[in-house]
Design a protein around this motif. Structure first.
Motif, PDB file in Angstrom:
ATOM      1  N   ALA A  30      18.168  22.314  30.764  1.00 20.16           N
ATOM      2  CA  ALA A  30      17.997  23.228  31.932  1.00 20.16           C
ATOM      3  C   ALA A  30      18.983  23.230  32.934  1.00 20.16           C
ATOM      4  O   ALA A  30      19.426  24.558  33.427  1.00 20.16           O
ATOM      5  N   ALA A  31      19.982  22.341  33.148  1.00 22.36           N
ATOM      6  CA  ALA A  31      21.009  22.237  33.728  1.00 22.36           C
ATOM      7  C   ALA A  31      22.234  23.177  33.460  1.00 22.36           C
ATOM      8  O   ALA A  31      22.897  23.867  33.964  1.00 22.36           O
ATOM      9  N   ARG A  32      22.452  22.925  32.053  1.00 15.68           N
ATOM     10  CA  ARG A  32      23.128  23.741  31.634  1.00 15.68           C
ATOM     11  C   ARG A  32      22.992  25.223  31.281  1.00 15.68           C
ATOM     12  O   ARG A  32      23.859  26.039  31.592  1.00 15.68           O
ATOM     13  N   GLY A  33      21.432  25.473  31.174  1.00 12.43           N
ATOM     14  CA  GLY A  33      21.213  27.088  31.133  1.00 12.43           C
ATOM     15  C   GLY A  33      21.422  27.648  32.779  1.00 12.43           C
ATOM     16  O   GLY A  33      21.845  28.732  32.998  1.00 12.43           O
ATOM     17  N   ARG A  34      20.993  26.707  33.569  1.00  5.07           N
ATOM     18  CA  ARG A  34      21.006  27.287  35.236  1.00  5.07           C
ATOM     19  C   ARG A  34      22.366  27.544  35.665  1.00  5.07           C
ATOM     20  O   ARG A  34      22.732  28.516  36.345  1.00  5.07           O
ATOM     21  N   ASN A  64      15.016  23.070  42.873  1.00  5.99           N
ATOM     22  CA  ASN A  64      13.775  22.786  42.081  1.00  5.99           C
ATOM     23  C   ASN A  64      14.024  22.145  40.927  1.00  5.99           C
ATOM     24  O   ASN A  64      13.454  21.207  40.455  1.00  5.99           O
ATOM     25  N   LEU A  65      15.197  22.478  40.356  1.00  5.01           N
ATOM     26  CA  LEU A  65      15.509  21.788  38.934  1.00  5.01           C
ATOM     27  C   LEU A  65      16.101  20.458  39.530  1.00  5.01           C
ATOM     28  O   LEU A  65      15.646  19.248  38.738  1.00  5.01           O
ATOM     29  N   VAL A  66      16.702  20.072  40.174  1.00  6.72           N
ATOM     30  CA  VAL A  66      17.157  18.822  40.942  1.00  6.72           C
ATOM     31  C   VAL A  66      16.129  17.928  41.149  1.00  6.72           C
ATOM     32  O   VAL A  66      15.974  16.886  40.685  1.00  6.72           O
ATOM     33  N   ARG A  67      15.021  18.408  41.752  1.00  2.62           N
ATOM     34  CA  ARG A  67      13.679  17.853  42.018  1.00  2.62           C
ATOM     35  C   ARG A  67      13.073  17.310  40.959  1.00  2.62           C
ATOM     36  O   ARG A  67      12.498  16.152  40.594  1.00  2.62           O
ATOM     37  N   GLN A  68      12.633  18.341  40.010  1.00  6.12           N
ATOM     38  CA  GLN A  68      11.859  18.349  38.814  1.00  6.12           C
ATOM     39  C   GLN A  68      12.666  17.222  37.644  1.00  6.12           C
ATOM     40  O   GLN A  68      11.758  16.644  37.144  1.00  6.12           O
ATOM     41  N   HIS A  69      13.746  17.339  37.708  1.00  5.60           N
ATOM     42  CA  HIS A  69      14.589  16.538  36.588  1.00  5.60           C
ATOM     43  C   HIS A  69      15.259  15.266  37.165  1.00  5.60           C
ATOM     44  O   HIS A  69      15.766  14.334  36.415  1.00  5.60           O
ATOM     45  N   GLU A  70      14.970  15.100  38.407  1.00  8.24           N
ATOM     46  CA  GLU A  70      15.926  14.095  39.119  1.00  8.24           C
ATOM     47  C   GLU A  70      17.282  13.950  38.792  1.00  8.24           C
ATOM     48  O   GLU A  70      17.639  12.841  38.162  1.00  8.24           O
ATOM     49  N   ILE A  71      18.065  15.220  39.120  1.00  6.59           N
ATOM     50  CA  ILE A  71      19.515  15.138  38.704  1.00  6.59           C
ATOM     51  C   ILE A  71      20.219  15.588  39.831  1.00  6.59           C
ATOM     52  O   ILE A  71      19.518  16.211  40.726  1.00  6.59           O
ATOM     53  N   LEU A  72      21.408  15.341  39.875  1.00  5.11           N
ATOM     54  CA  LEU A  72      22.266  15.718  41.113  1.00  5.11           C
ATOM     55  C   LEU A  72      23.579  16.047  40.762  1.00  5.11           C
ATOM     56  O   LEU A  72      24.408  15.266  40.073  1.00  5.11           O
ATOM     57  N   PRO A  73      23.870  17.388  41.027  1.00  3.08           N
ATOM     58  CA  PRO A  73      25.359  17.799  40.593  1.00  3.08           C
ATOM     59  C   PRO A  73      26.468  17.026  41.526  1.00  3.08           C
ATOM     60  O   PRO A  73      26.204  16.907  42.618  1.00  3.08           O
ATOM     61  N   LEU A  74      27.572  16.464  40.853  1.00  2.57           N
ATOM     62  CA  LEU A  74      28.416  15.538  41.636  1.00  2.57           C
ATOM     63  C   LEU A  74      29.827  16.283  41.762  1.00  2.57           C
ATOM     64  O   LEU A  74      30.156  16.312  43.085  1.00  2.57           O
ATOM     65  N   PHE A  75      30.308  17.127  40.802  1.00  7.68           N
ATOM     66  CA  PHE A  75      31.464  17.671  40.971  1.00  7.68           C
ATOM     67  C   PHE A  75      31.741  18.488  39.597  1.00  7.68           C
ATOM     68  O   PHE A  75      31.086  18.565  38.799  1.00  7.68           O
ATOM     69  N   ARG A  76      32.677  19.467  39.867  1.00 11.13           N
ATOM     70  CA  ARG A  76      33.040  20.357  38.642  1.00 11.13           C
ATOM     71  C   ARG A  76      34.487  20.098  38.263  1.00 11.13           C
ATOM     72  O   ARG A  76      35.396  20.241  39.147  1.00 11.13           O
ATOM     73  N   ILE A  77      34.763  20.111  37.053  1.00 11.89           N
ATOM     74  CA  ILE A  77      36.182  20.231  36.611  1.00 11.89           C
ATOM     75  C   ILE A  77      36.182  21.550  35.390  1.00 11.89           C
ATOM     76  O   ILE A  77      35.448  21.098  34.574  1.00 11.89           O
ATOM     77  N   THR A  78      36.765  22.429  35.795  1.00 11.67           N
ATOM     78  CA  THR A  78      37.031  23.677  34.953  1.00 11.67           C
ATOM     79  C   THR A  78      35.487  24.137  34.352  1.00 11.67           C
ATOM     80  O   THR A  78      34.946  24.501  35.499  1.00 11.67           O
ATOM     81  N   ASN A  79      35.116  24.147  33.310  1.00 14.66           N
ATOM     82  CA  ASN A  79      33.837  24.698  32.792  1.00 14.66           C
ATOM     83  C   ASN A  79      32.730  23.546  32.708  1.00 14.66           C
ATOM     84  O   ASN A  79      31.788  23.805  32.106  1.00 14.66           O
ATOM     85  N   THR A  80      33.041  22.312  33.282  1.00 14.82           N
ATOM     86  CA  THR A  80      32.132  21.202  32.960  1.00 14.82           C
ATOM     87  C   THR A  80      31.721  20.771  34.670  1.00 14.82           C
ATOM     88  O   THR A  80      32.383  20.491  35.336  1.00 14.82           O
ATOM     89  N   VAL A  81      30.031  20.561  34.714  1.00 13.37           N
ATOM     90  CA  VAL A  81      29.645  19.852  35.731  1.00 13.37           C
ATOM     91  C   VAL A  81      29.009  18.661  35.462  1.00 13.37           C
ATOM     92  O   VAL A  81      28.620  18.266  34.459  1.00 13.37           O
ATOM     93  N   THR A  82      29.543  17.511  36.342  1.00 13.36           N
ATOM     94  CA  THR A  82      28.986  16.349  36.338  1.00 13.36           C
ATOM     95  C   THR A  82      27.937  15.991  37.300  1.00 13.36           C
ATOM     96  O   THR A  82      27.860  16.372  38.151  1.00 13.36           O
ATOM     97  N   VAL A  83      26.885  15.468  36.319  1.00 13.98           N
ATOM     98  CA  VAL A  83      25.656  15.311  37.102  1.00 13.98           C
ATOM     99  C   VAL A  83      25.056  13.781  37.116  1.00 13.98           C
ATOM    100  O   VAL A  83      25.018  13.220  35.969  1.00 13.98           O
ATOM    101  N   ALA A  84      24.471  13.448  38.274  1.00 16.64           N
ATOM    102  CA  ALA A  84      24.100  12.027  38.047  1.00 16.64           C
ATOM    103  C   ALA A  84      22.605  12.294  37.636  1.00 16.64           C
ATOM    104  O   ALA A  84      21.892  13.196  37.962  1.00 16.64           O
ATOM    105  N   MET A  85      22.053  11.164  36.812  1.00 20.45           N
ATOM    106  CA  MET A  85      20.506  11.598  36.317  1.00 20.45           C
ATOM    107  C   MET A  85      19.817  10.440  36.457  1.00 20.45           C
ATOM    108  O   MET A  85      20.399   9.002  36.192  1.00 20.45           O
TER     109      MET A  85
END
Length: 126
Positions: free
Chosen positions: A113-117, A81-102
Motif C-alpha cells: 500500500a505504501a509503495r502504491g501510494r 489514512n494509510l499511516v493509521r490503518q497500517h501503523e506505518i510512518l514515513p521517516l525519510f526519502r533517499i532518491t527513489n526510496t522512502v524509509t518507513v517505520a512499521m
C-alpha cells in the motif's frame, strides 16, 4: 500487534532469568496471549525493548521514534489514512526510496500500500 515467533531469542541477554522466561512462555501457551504482551503486563520488558527485539527478529534496523525526527518533506508521501490503518510512518526519502517505520515489519500489505501510494520503493525499519 503480531509478534515474531522467535521474539524471545532476540531479547537482550540478561533481561530475564530462564525461570522468568519459562513462566511467561507457559502462561502464553495456557492463555493464548502473546509472550510479548505477558512480558509487558508483568513489567519484565518495555515496549522499546520489545520493538527492538521485533525489528531484530525480522532482520531490520530499529528506529527509536522518541529520539528520531522524521523528515517533514516525506509526510505527505503516504496518506494519513494509510499511516493509521497500517501503523506505518514515513521517516525519510533517499532518491527513489522512502524509509518507513512499521509497527508490524512483516506486513506485506502495508508495504504494498505504501509503495502504491508513494510510487517509490519502500524500505521498512522496526
Amino acid at each position: 500487534m503480531r509478534w515474531h515467533p522467535s521474539l524471545a531469542q532476540h531479547l537482550p541477554e540478561g533481561l530475564l532469568t530462564s525461570e522468568q522466561l519459562e513462566a511467561a512462555r507457559s502462561e502464553s501457551a495456557k492463555t493464548g496471549v502473546p509472550l510479548a504482551e505477558i512480558l509487558l503486563r508483568r513489567g519484565q520488558a518495555t515496549e522499546k525493548v520489545l520493538a527492538s527485539a521485533q525489528a531484530e527478529a525480522f532482520g531490520l534496523p530499529f528506529v527509536d521514534l522518541a529520539t528520531f525526527q522524521p523528515d517533514p518533506a516525506v509526510r505527505d508521501l503516504i496518506s494519513e489514512n494509510l499511516v493509521r490503518q497500517h501503523e506505518i510512518l514515513p521517516l525519510f526519502r533517499i532518491t527513489n526510496t522512502v524509509t518507513v517505520a512499521m509497527n508490524r515489519p512483516g506486513d506485506i500489505l502495508a508495504l504494498d500500500a505504501a509503495r502504491g501510494r508513494s510510487g517509490l520503493l519502500v524500505d521498512p525499519v522496526g
